[in-house]
Design a protein around this motif. Structure first.
Motif, PDB file in Angstrom:
ATOM      1  N   SER A 205     -19.571 -74.744  36.225  1.00  0.00           N
ATOM      2  CA  SER A 205     -20.824 -75.057  35.897  1.00  0.00           C
ATOM      3  C   SER A 205     -20.873 -76.804  35.847  1.00  0.00           C
ATOM      4  N   SER A 206     -19.727 -77.261  36.136  1.00  0.00           N
ATOM      5  CA  SER A 206     -19.508 -78.825  36.415  1.00  0.00           C
ATOM      6  C   SER A 206     -20.505 -79.622  35.252  1.00  0.00           C
ATOM      7  N   LEU A 207     -19.778 -79.413  34.042  1.00  0.00           N
ATOM      8  CA  LEU A 207     -20.595 -80.166  32.930  1.00  0.00           C
ATOM      9  C   LEU A 207     -20.249 -81.533  33.050  1.00  0.00           C
ATOM     10  N   SER A 208     -21.141 -82.385  33.017  1.00  0.00           N
ATOM     11  CA  SER A 208     -21.005 -83.917  32.835  1.00  0.00           C
ATOM     12  C   SER A 208     -21.137 -84.453  31.465  1.00  0.00           C
ATOM     13  N   GLU A 209     -21.299 -85.688  31.298  1.00  0.00           N
ATOM     14  CA  GLU A 209     -21.432 -86.450  30.174  1.00  0.00           C
ATOM     15  C   GLU A 209     -22.680 -85.699  29.511  1.00  0.00           C
ATOM     16  N   LYS A 210     -23.678 -85.645  30.361  1.00  0.00           N
ATOM     17  CA  LYS A 210     -25.157 -85.329  29.754  1.00  0.00           C
ATOM     18  C   LYS A 210     -24.821 -83.536  29.138  1.00  0.00           C
ATOM     19  N   GLY A 211     -24.307 -82.925  29.788  1.00  0.00           N
ATOM     20  CA  GLY A 211     -23.982 -81.461  29.480  1.00  0.00           C
ATOM     21  C   GLY A 211     -23.279 -81.532  28.216  1.00  0.00           C
ATOM     22  N   ALA A 212     -22.262 -82.500  28.123  1.00  0.00           N
ATOM     23  CA  ALA A 212     -21.375 -82.637  26.797  1.00  0.00           C
ATOM     24  C   ALA A 212     -22.052 -82.750  25.678  1.00  0.00           C
ATOM     25  N   VAL A 213     -23.084 -83.795  25.512  1.00  0.00           N
ATOM     26  CA  VAL A 213     -23.937 -84.157  24.966  1.00  0.00           C
ATOM     27  C   VAL A 213     -25.065 -83.120  24.125  1.00  0.00           C
ATOM     28  N   TYR A 214     -25.672 -82.627  25.400  1.00  0.00           N
ATOM     29  CA  TYR A 214     -26.830 -82.029  25.078  1.00  0.00           C
ATOM     30  C   TYR A 214     -26.826 -80.285  25.215  1.00  0.00           C
ATOM     31  N   GLY A 215     -25.499 -79.776  25.735  1.00  0.00           N
ATOM     32  CA  GLY A 215     -25.217 -78.461  25.909  1.00  0.00           C
ATOM     33  C   GLY A 215     -25.130 -78.174  27.348  1.00  0.00           C
ATOM     34  N   GLY A 216     -24.503 -77.150  27.537  1.00  0.00           N
ATOM     35  CA  GLY A 216     -24.406 -76.708  29.017  1.00  0.00           C
ATOM     36  C   GLY A 216     -25.107 -75.372  29.736  1.00  0.00           C
ATOM     37  N   ARG A 217     -26.249 -75.337  28.689  1.00  0.00           N
ATOM     38  CA  ARG A 217     -27.031 -74.242  29.148  1.00  0.00           C
ATOM     39  C   ARG A 217     -27.749 -74.539  30.695  1.00  0.00           C
ATOM     40  N   GLU A 218     -28.201 -75.166  31.067  1.00  0.00           N
ATOM     41  CA  GLU A 218     -28.831 -75.292  32.330  1.00  0.00           C
ATOM     42  C   GLU A 218     -27.968 -75.415  33.321  1.00  0.00           C
ATOM     43  N   ASN A 219     -26.801 -76.244  33.196  1.00  0.00           N
ATOM     44  CA  ASN A 219     -25.545 -76.208  34.353  1.00  0.00           C
ATOM     45  C   ASN A 219     -25.085 -74.718  34.389  1.00  0.00           C
ATOM     46  N   LEU A 220     -24.903 -73.966  33.378  1.00  0.00           N
ATOM     47  CA  LEU A 220     -24.475 -72.720  33.702  1.00  0.00           C
ATOM     48  C   LEU A 220     -25.388 -71.787  34.287  1.00  0.00           C
ATOM     49  N   LYS A 221     -26.442 -71.928  34.029  1.00  0.00           N
ATOM     50  CA  LYS A 221     -27.798 -70.975  34.578  1.00  0.00           C
ATOM     51  C   LYS A 221     -27.857 -71.352  36.247  1.00  0.00           C
ATOM     52  N   LYS A 222     -27.730 -72.755  36.525  1.00  0.00           N
ATOM     53  CA  LYS A 222     -27.692 -73.055  37.724  1.00  0.00           C
ATOM     54  C   LYS A 222     -26.397 -72.716  38.567  1.00  0.00           C
ATOM     55  N   GLY A 223     -25.202 -72.618  37.749  1.00  0.00           N
ATOM     56  CA  GLY A 223     -24.045 -72.278  38.489  1.00  0.00           C
ATOM     57  C   GLY A 223     -24.121 -70.781  38.616  1.00  0.00           C
ATOM     58  N   LEU A 224     -24.605 -69.756  38.023  1.00  0.00           N
ATOM     59  CA  LEU A 224     -24.895 -68.393  38.169  1.00  0.00           C
ATOM     60  C   LEU A 224     -25.581 -68.126  39.107  1.00  0.00           C
ATOM     61  N   ARG A 225     -26.763 -68.793  39.210  1.00  0.00           N
ATOM     62  CA  ARG A 225     -27.741 -68.733  40.496  1.00  0.00           C
ATOM     63  C   ARG A 225     -26.899 -69.145  41.854  1.00  0.00           C
ATOM     64  N   ASN A 226     -26.289 -70.150  41.878  1.00  0.00           N
ATOM     65  CA  ASN A 226     -25.728 -70.575  43.206  1.00  0.00           C
ATOM     66  C   ASN A 226     -24.519 -69.559  43.557  1.00  0.00           C
TER      67      ASN A 226
END
Ligand code: SF4
Length: 474
Positions: free
Chosen positions: A61-82
């Motif tokens: 899900s490739s969490l970056s600094e933004k994900g680390a601060v605001y949470g990884g919800r969108e990254n995980l969903k995008k990763g699942l879709r991919n």
């Protein structure tokens, strides 16, 4: 005296999510996604690819600094879709890495939300099944990651039967659930034994093809093979479960016993004479089947070889390290061979490890007093090797620096083996695998020192007077 270290230097374990990949990759048409930073997936893909010499795809899900601060919800969903779009899997195993756990993402809730948004249900026939498992590496190791992932898989498919789960339809099968230490060659050997004895069985996870696939023209995105989803869903209907490994917990086996009344029993990994005897005895107890002639002959050959090499192996001091159950079975075999395991160690923290190891010494060679260590890193292992001064090391290839520095030969067994080819084909289980291991250990010792060969192969006196090599060339 071995010093106590307050930091881990060169760990003797691997990351917890990697264990989950070992389990998920043994299930048909399954893709793995790590929820966390990208480096975790890169490191573990490389680690597994170097060991098995197979392409190992693990998404991130490739969490970056933004994900680390605001949470990884969108990254995980995008990763699942991919993953769904690119791999079209039947199952997605989602394992968390340290970062996702540290920021406290509620992964099951995010997955529920994702499924609602995408209209994904829970029917294994038509829906993609997403299974999550919590695997931060600061807590435990690849050993627990494997155990937790297997339990999550069994639980998910059993629960998916919904109301029907109350209606048990006995299938007469045996659930075979091993610990993490088997190679694809080991899995093939055990399946062959089961086909000759139990016949009806479900082997979970089956990595025999997924981590050792034949070369083919078209390279499928997900390697064929693995335990089928229908088989996993059928596990609660089996007549019994047999676990391989008695040191680590077998949560999948315990779940099937606790919730579905499938009687479960664990035996050591069948390496060596008594452990393989135990395995066959358990199959005979469950199925009432005779031990096929082929395996009786293999047992005889192993015994014959043990007698043959006793003069080379008796009293040889060995240090063995690696995953707890593998180390337990290797130690038992070494004691049967008359070797002297002076140091027995695992990188995993295990309450039962020391107790089980001491018990097996008491049963076979009570006069020996080994150094037994759990939760060690390679720095402490190096100190312990220095204290115990073994003649041979037996363990994974990460101990090669110790072996080299101390000029002690190393027999490579377990995971990872990065500096040699063929790890996926190393057979150590059953009478046949034990015999192969016995030959490897003996030949390593014979190669390391001529003193072992001198008494039995003295140079014939007639050859000694033939002159130097240069004189012979003239
Ligand atoms: S220790 Fe944690 S962050 Fe580091 S590679 Fe392993 S899982 Fe990833």
């Amino acid at each position: 005296m071995t010093k106590r270290s307050y930091v881990t230097v060169n760990p003797c374990i691997m990351c917890q999510p990697m264990g989950s990949a070992l389990a998920f990759k043994g299930i048909e048409n399954t893709m793995v996604l790590y929820h966390g930073s990208q480096g975790c997936s890169t490191y573990m893909r490389l680690h597994l690819a170097h060991h098995f010499r197979e392409p190992v795809d693990i998404a991130s899900s490739s969490l970056s600094e933004k994900g680390a601060v605001y949470g990884g919800r969108e990254n995980l969903k995008k990763g699942l879709r991919n993953v769904i779009n690119r791999y079209n899997p039947k199952v997605i195993g989602v394992a968390t890495t340290c970062l996702a756990e540290t920021i406290g993402d509620d992964v099951p809730a995010i997955i529920r939300e994702f499924k609602e948004e995408e209209g994904i249900g829970d029917d294994p026939e038509k829906d993609i099944i997403i299974i999550s498992v919590s695997t931060p590496s600061y807590g435990e190791s690849h050993v627990s990651g494997y155990i937790k992932a297997l339990e999550a898989v069994v639980r998910k498919f059993a629960e998916n039967q919904g109301e029907e789960r109350a209606i048990k339809i006995p299938n007469g099968k045996l659930n075979l659930i091993p610990v993490e230490s088997l190679s694809p060659a080991d899995v093939r050997e055990i399946k062959e034994i089961l086909e000759a004895t139990a016949e009806n069985y479900i082997f979970l996870p089956d990595i025999s093809e997924t981590f050792d696939a034949p070369l083919r023209d078209d390279l499928p995105k997900i390697a064929p093979g693995g335990t089928s989803i229908s088989e996993i869903a059928d596990m609660p209907n089996s007549r019994a479960s047999l676990g391989l490994g008695i040191v680590s917990k077998n949560l999948a086996l315990e779940y099937l016993e606790g919730y579905y009344g499938v009687p479960g029993q664990s035996v050591p990994i069948p390496i060596g004479l008594s452990n393989t005897d135990n395995f066959f005895t358990e199959l005979v107890n469950i199925f009432g089947c005779p031990i096929p002639d082929k395996y009786q002959a293999e047992r005889g050959r192993l015994l014959d070889a043990m007698v043959d090499v006793h003069k080379y192996l008796y009293g040889v001091k060995a240090a063995v390290y690696g995953d707890p159950d593998l180390v337990f079975s290797l130690t038992t075999f070494m004691l049967e061979l008359g070797m002297h395991p002076v140091l027995v160690a695992t990188g995993s923290k295990s309450r039962d490890f020391g107790m089980k190891i001491r018990q097996i010494f008491k049963e076979i060679r009570p006069e020996l007093e080994p150094m037994v260590l759990d939760g060690i890193d390679f720095d402490s292992l190096n100190d312990a090797v220095s204290d115990c001064n073994p003649d041979i090391l037996i363990g994974n290839s990460n101990g090669r620096y110790i072996a080299k520095a101390r000029d002690v030969p190393l027999v490579r067994v377990g995971l990872p083996i990065h500096d040699r080819v063929g790890a996926q084909r190393i057979l150590t289980v059953g009478y046949k695998g034990s015999l192969e291991l016995l030959d490897r250990i003996t030949n390593t010792i014979l190669e390391a020192t001529d003193t072992f060969t001198a008494p039995v192969q003295a140079e014939p006196a007639a050859y000694a007077s033939q002159g130097t090599e240069e004189e012979c060339m003239e």
